[in-house]
Every structure is written in structure tokens, then in C-alpha cells.
Design an enzyme around this catalytic site. Sequence first.
Site, mmCIF file in Angstrom:
data_model
loop_
_atom_site.group_PDB
_atom_site.id
_atom_site.type_symbol
_atom_site.label_atom_id
_atom_site.label_comp_id
_atom_site.label_asym_id
_atom_site.label_seq_id
_atom_site.Cartn_x
_atom_site.Cartn_y
_atom_site.Cartn_z
ATOM 1 N N ILE A 104 138.689 69.851 14.262
ATOM 2 C CA ILE A 104 137.918 69.902 13.774
ATOM 3 C C ILE A 104 137.690 68.416 14.435
ATOM 4 O O ILE A 104 137.716 67.203 13.274
ATOM 5 C CB ILE A 104 137.827 70.588 12.489
ATOM 6 C CG1 ILE A 104 138.139 71.474 11.952
ATOM 7 C CG2 ILE A 104 136.354 69.760 12.073
ATOM 8 C CD1 ILE A 104 137.889 72.339 10.227
ATOM 9 N N PRO A 105 136.226 68.127 15.245
ATOM 10 C CA PRO A 105 136.401 66.913 16.020
ATOM 11 C C PRO A 105 135.579 66.203 15.199
ATOM 12 O O PRO A 105 134.407 65.623 15.318
ATOM 13 C CB PRO A 105 135.831 67.430 16.966
ATOM 14 C CG PRO A 105 135.514 69.016 16.890
ATOM 15 C CD PRO A 105 135.925 69.404 15.854
ATOM 16 N N CYS A 106 135.535 65.399 14.106
ATOM 17 C CA CYS A 106 134.293 64.815 13.063
ATOM 18 C C CYS A 106 134.720 63.212 14.158
ATOM 19 O O CYS A 106 133.787 62.653 13.592
ATOM 20 C CB CYS A 106 135.152 64.377 11.967
ATOM 21 S SG CYS A 106 137.522 63.874 11.441
ATOM 22 N N HIS A 107 135.422 62.852 14.892
ATOM 23 C CA HIS A 107 135.483 61.782 15.836
ATOM 24 C C HIS A 107 134.510 61.648 16.285
ATOM 25 O O HIS A 107 134.599 60.627 17.382
ATOM 26 C CB HIS A 107 136.722 61.344 16.222
ATOM 27 C CG HIS A 107 137.404 62.659 17.208
ATOM 28 N ND1 HIS A 107 138.036 63.704 17.141
ATOM 29 C CD2 HIS A 107 137.301 62.859 18.757
ATOM 30 C CE1 HIS A 107 138.295 64.769 18.010
ATOM 31 N NE2 HIS A 107 137.993 64.476 19.639
ATOM 32 N N ARG A 108 134.219 63.346 16.765
ATOM 33 C CA ARG A 108 132.755 62.605 17.751
ATOM 34 C C ARG A 108 131.661 63.240 17.250
ATOM 35 O O ARG A 108 130.151 62.637 18.107
ATOM 36 C CB ARG A 108 132.610 64.279 18.039
ATOM 37 C CG ARG A 108 133.890 64.734 19.491
ATOM 38 C CD ARG A 108 134.051 65.974 20.206
ATOM 39 N NE ARG A 108 135.350 66.422 20.584
ATOM 40 C CZ ARG A 108 135.417 67.685 20.346
ATOM 41 N NH1 ARG A 108 135.123 68.623 19.782
ATOM 42 N NH2 ARG A 108 136.815 68.147 21.336
#
Length: 180
Positions: free
Chosen positions: A142-146
Site C-alpha cells: 500500500i504505497p504510502c511512499h508515493r
Amino acid sequence: MNSHLVPIATTEGTFTARFSATGLAGLEFPKAAPIPRRAHRSPQPDANLNPHRAPLPAPLARWRAVTARALAEALAGKAPQELPPLDLSVGTAFERRVWAALAGIPWGRTRTYGQIAAAIGRPRAARAVGRACGANPIPVLIPCHRVLGAGGRLGGFSAGLEWKRRLLAREKLPAAPAKM
DNA sequence: CCCTAGCGGTGCT
DNA sequence: AGCACCGCTAGGG
């Protein structure tokens, strides 16, 4: 909490996945060394990692394989082809909406905290979005880094900005040090 | 770069 | 109810 902790070795270290009865419920970054380190004694597999002796979900072996592959792909700079079922039952309603929005960010793209806030109908809740990102139980997949700050600022990252930079770099995204 | 004011969700008291 | 956190943001030096 019926859950199983499962180590997943990657090129970036050993992650720990937590599986519930309904799917992948958590993912933790490698604890210390980014480079997998060989212990004195060979590490035991996942034999003793179930603190609650929960019954083994039948599909767990498959989930683990899917998770391991997805993680490997993500860390290798490729969009994961298949994700395991995600168990996001833990968060608040707001957090789940944020996480759902994160899951919709295409590989190789970014959003700002404000954009996520607007996307879930809370245009002034950018700060709360940041907080909810920090509560994301399944980072990387779940790409919270984006999610970046306005103007391309890097923003924060619970697991450490080094990880955020690394994950963004894998997707060929600008490290965005520009502080506007 | 800094500082400030305003913002919303969450958890603790 | 109040309050102190925060992965924020816009505006002004």
C-alpha cells in the site's frame, strides 16, 4: 489477534508479514541491518513465530508466496503483478479511506497529501492524511511512499525517510529534495 | 531558509 | 470536553 508472523527475506533485508484469517494484515520493514545478516545459528523458519497459536489459515502458504513475490518485484522496481488479499479491518473509517486511495495510486506516480485529502472528500485534511499514511499497516504494497508534500517535498515516513527515498528511487521517481 | 497560523483525525485524560 | 500530538499547507519575511 489470530495472526501469523512470517519472515520474508528480500534483497533489502527480512521483512515480517502478519497474516490474519482474511489476508495480509501487516508488513514490517527489516529491523536493523538493511543487508540481510547471517546469524550465528541458522535462523529458524516460521516455526515459532505464531504467538497465539492461531489455526493456520489454509491459504496462508499461497498468500505468503504471493506476498513474497510482490515484495520482491516492488523492491526490484517493477509493479507487482498480484497482491495477496489485504486485511485492512483495523483502521478507522477515515484511515481506511485514505489507504484505499493510496492503493489506487498507479505505480510510478505520486500524489500529494492534499490531493489524497481532496480525493476522499476532505480537502482540508491533508495533515490528517499524513497521519493516516503513517498508520498504514502494509507499507510498500500500500504505497504510502508515493505521497509527497506540496511542491514535491519529500514529506515524512514512519519507517524513516531513507526507505521512502529508496522506494521512490525504485520507481524512478524524483527524490524531490526541492524545498520549494 | 525561517516562522506563523490554520487545518483535521486520533488518543489520552 | 479539552488537549497535545502529527508523514500538512499557504503565506510572509
